[in-house]
Design an enzyme around this catalytic site. Structure first.
Site: not given
Ligand code: ZN
Ligand code: MN
Length: 264
Positions: A181, A119, A35, A121, A33, A44, A176
């Site tokens: 992170e 993650h 970032h 979701e 994904e 992630d 996010h």
């Molecule tokens: Zn992430």
């Molecule tokens: Mn994520």
């Protein structure tokens, strides 16, 4: 061959012996994904894998291959479909993969499973995958099977969050590709971070509802939902250490393992 906690880097007889000895098995759930402009697509994947590695080393566990594809990225939590690079599974597929891995671990006599999510979701579909596995195995015939499921950010102490965000915490959804992170990646894989390229648009101001198809104008163009300023590897190490320490305590308690079990 070197000593490792990674399931796939061992021979089958080694894995067989560790399962017979009651080793807890960790299943990290990741995503590929976006970032932001400053980090690689595998954040992630890296974070839950590294946390599982550290915990497994202490408790004598095994880490099965990380699921590198996540449930569909959403605008308010990961940027959604507006960015190149993000590769999604549907919730249906994701939950079935989790279910199949758990069922196959059960068939191989694993009875202590820890699902560690990285993650946002994946939360709902990982729960669904566990429930589907229990539907298939049968809750009455589960032969002592215990499955723990956790999201690594929930294991961080409130004191650490206060220390990192003295001016207020934006909330995990907006984190996010932001300070949490980025700091953890600086601690673990600084080679996958380039803060010189970091762009952010300030904390995103989302409506309290979703609209489909997703209007791309609602998503910060940088892909960073909050801020990158203030990210450091030192803060990343505080966060990692909290998550690892808490997870070790949870695993020992829930699986009734003593502090001497599994130490190498
Ligand atoms: Zn992430
Ligand atoms: Mn994520």
């Amino acid at each position: 061959m070197k000593e490792t906690v990674f399931w796939a880097e061992q021979t089958w007889p080694d894995v067989h012996g560790k399962i017979a000895g009651g080793a807890p098995v960790f299943l990290p759930l990741g995503a590929t994904e976006q970032h932001g402009h400053h980090m690689a697509l595998n954040v992630d994947v890296v974070l839950p894998t590294a946390i599982c590695e550290r915990v497994a080393e202490t408790v004598g566990g095994l880490v099965v291959p990380t699921l590198a594809y996540g449930n569909r990225s959403q605008p308010r939590t990961g940027g959604g479909p507006a960015f190149s690079g993000t590769l999604n599974l549907t919730a249906h597929t994701f939950s079935l993969v989790v279910k199949d891995v758990i069922c196959d671990l059960f068939r191989q006599k694993v009875r202590r499973i820890v699902v560690v999510n990285g993650h946002y979701e994946n939360i709902g579909p990982s729960i669904e995958g566990i429930e589907l596995a229990l539907d298939a195995i049968g809750r009455e015939n589960a032969d002592g099977l215990v499955i723990l499921r956790m999201d690594h950010w929930d294991l961080v102490r409130p004191e650490t969050i206060d220390r990192i965000f003295p001016d207020g915490y934006p909330g995990i959804e907006l984190e996010h590709a932001s300070v949490i992170e980025t700091s953890m990646m600086l601690a673990l894989r600084p080679d996958l971070v380039d803060l010189d390229r970091s762009l952010h648009d300030g904390p995103a101001k989302f409506q309290p509802f979703d609209r489909y198809p997703v209007p791309s104008s609602d998503v910060p163009p940088s892909g960073v939902l909050s801020m990158t300023e203030g990210s450091t590897g030192e803060k990343g190490e505080w966060l990692l250490s909290d998550s690892v320490t808490k997870m070790i305590a949870i695993v020992r308690q829930e699986f009734s393992m003593g502090a001497s079990d599994g130490n190498r």
